[in-house]
Design a protein around this motif. Sequence first.
Motif, PDB file in Angstrom:
ATOM      1  N   ASP A   1       0.869  -1.197   0.000  1.00  0.00           N
ATOM      2  CA  ASP A   1       0.000   0.000   0.000  1.00  0.00           C
ATOM      3  C   ASP A   1       0.893   1.229   0.000  1.00  0.00           C
ATOM      4  O   ASP A   1       1.841   1.311   0.790  1.00  0.00           O
ATOM      5  CB  ASP A   1      -0.886   0.043   1.261  1.00  0.00           C
ATOM      6  N   VAL A   2       0.614   2.169  -0.874  1.00  0.00           N
ATOM      7  CA  VAL A   2       1.413   3.398  -0.966  1.00  0.00           C
ATOM      8  C   VAL A   2       0.500   4.569  -0.608  1.00  0.00           C
ATOM      9  O   VAL A   2      -0.637   4.641  -1.103  1.00  0.00           O
ATOM     10  CB  VAL A   2       1.960   3.584  -2.406  1.00  0.00           C
ATOM     11  N   TYR A   3       0.968   5.475   0.240  1.00  0.00           N
ATOM     12  CA  TYR A   3       0.157   6.633   0.631  1.00  0.00           C
ATOM     13  C   TYR A   3       0.893   7.917   0.287  1.00  0.00           C
ATOM     14  O   TYR A   3       2.109   7.991   0.536  1.00  0.00           O
ATOM     15  CB  TYR A   3      -0.083   6.602   2.158  1.00  0.00           C
ATOM     16  N   PRO A   4       0.253   8.919  -0.256  1.00  0.00           N
ATOM     17  CA  PRO A   4      -1.173   8.947  -0.600  1.00  0.00           C
ATOM     18  C   PRO A   4      -1.465   8.339  -1.986  1.00  0.00           C
ATOM     19  O   PRO A   4      -2.574   8.426  -2.461  1.00  0.00           O
ATOM     20  CB  PRO A   4      -1.500  10.443  -0.619  1.00  0.00           C
ATOM     21  N   ASN A   5      -0.442   7.768  -2.638  1.00  0.00           N
ATOM     22  CA  ASN A   5      -0.673   7.087  -3.924  1.00  0.00           C
ATOM     23  C   ASN A   5      -1.230   8.080  -4.960  1.00  0.00           C
ATOM     24  O   ASN A   5      -2.184   7.776  -5.686  1.00  0.00           O
ATOM     25  CB  ASN A   5      -1.650   5.917  -3.729  1.00  0.00           C
TER      26      ASN A   5
END
Length: 416
Positions: free
Chosen positions: A272-276
């Motif tokens: 999961d990458v934030y904020p993508n």
Amino acid sequence: MPAPSDNMKINSDRLWDSLMDMARIGPGVAGGNNRQTLTDADGEGRHLFQKWCKAAGLTMGLDSMGNMFARREGTDPDALPVYVGSHLDTQPTGGKYDGVLGVLGGLEIIRTLNDLGVKTRHPIVVTNWTNEEGTRFAPPMLASGVFAGVHEQDWAYQRQDHDGKSFGDELARIGWKGDEAVGARKMHAMFELHIEQGPILEAEGKDIGVVTHGQGLSWTQVTVSGKESHTGSTPMPMRRNAGLGMARMLELVDKIAWEHAPDAVGAAGHIDVYPNSRNVIPGRVVFTVDFRSPDLKVIEAMETSFKAGATAIAKDMDLGIEMEKVGGFDPVTFDEGCVSAVRNAAERLGYSHRNIISGAGHDACWINRVAPTAMVMCPCVDGLSHNEAEDISREWAAAGTNVLMHAVVETAMIVE
Ligand code: HGY
Ligand code: MN
Ligand code: MN
């Protein structure tokens, strides 16, 4: 007690039809399935399985983790049952056979015994274990793990999915939370039929895998924190790029697995990458490292090597890092007696076979802690699984289920 005669065979068309009927529930987008645990589709699949079990004269038990137990009576009501089963939940890009073949293969055994009027001394119980995949709620084999006393039920109920929904709430929401205390049941033995999910059986032209061992697994969830900032106007020296840190750590995972070749494997399937956002430097990434090996010492060495290397990468790049063990089980040695029953069945039926170590984890790996357990494997095309293109032949499905039936019936003891 007599062994099953070698002409006792399942109805392979009926098995295949049931597999195809179940595959219509929770369809994927490319011909496979997305029937993730405790979704409405999982509930629908459970209802179909329950309907079939009722039609086969079975009585259904349901425990507090949603594990389903469909029982065929034996001649000795006090004899501990022989369990046979697997899981109906799938990956998001799952195939039609992973887990499902083991549950519906168990049901086909019952249907065949009913057709032939065969009685066994021990009852036989066909089982659907909740949340084997661990994709929505980590870890994998969650409900069989609680059943085997590896996990506490309260801890399992609090496991959350990506949207913050809990296992316990979702199990109640779909209406499959039973009253029976999980783990109360005692077993004479347990058998699980599963596709290999690897290339060995097909490559060697073998019909059957006699599973002697299962490799161990380690899941470490890694959170790397940097600083969101503009991908255009932030000068390179000022960046704290969590995404780049993750990339270097994923390279390290691959390097460590290769260093422990040929049996060790390593990858990260959850990222999961934030904020993508296309024009924001990732400020936080969360990913899960999956290391596996048949040798516990190798797993531990890979974990240690990764922890040290990832910490050094984070320090060098001025990033924060947190690591949490979110899943794991030691390599498994299955019960000699049950493994022999599988091997004898393959020989009696004339199927080519070889010993094999399971590369994937299975509910049988946990149940092996509380009852004599073994697995039967059949090939799958190109060894592909956890992909909607997962495929097997009718012949492989029939061979695996015939061997499963003979091992189960021999252990449950035919009564003349
Ligand atoms: O992760 C596994 O090995 C299994 O497919 N759940
Ligand atoms: Mn499976
Ligand atoms: Mn799977």
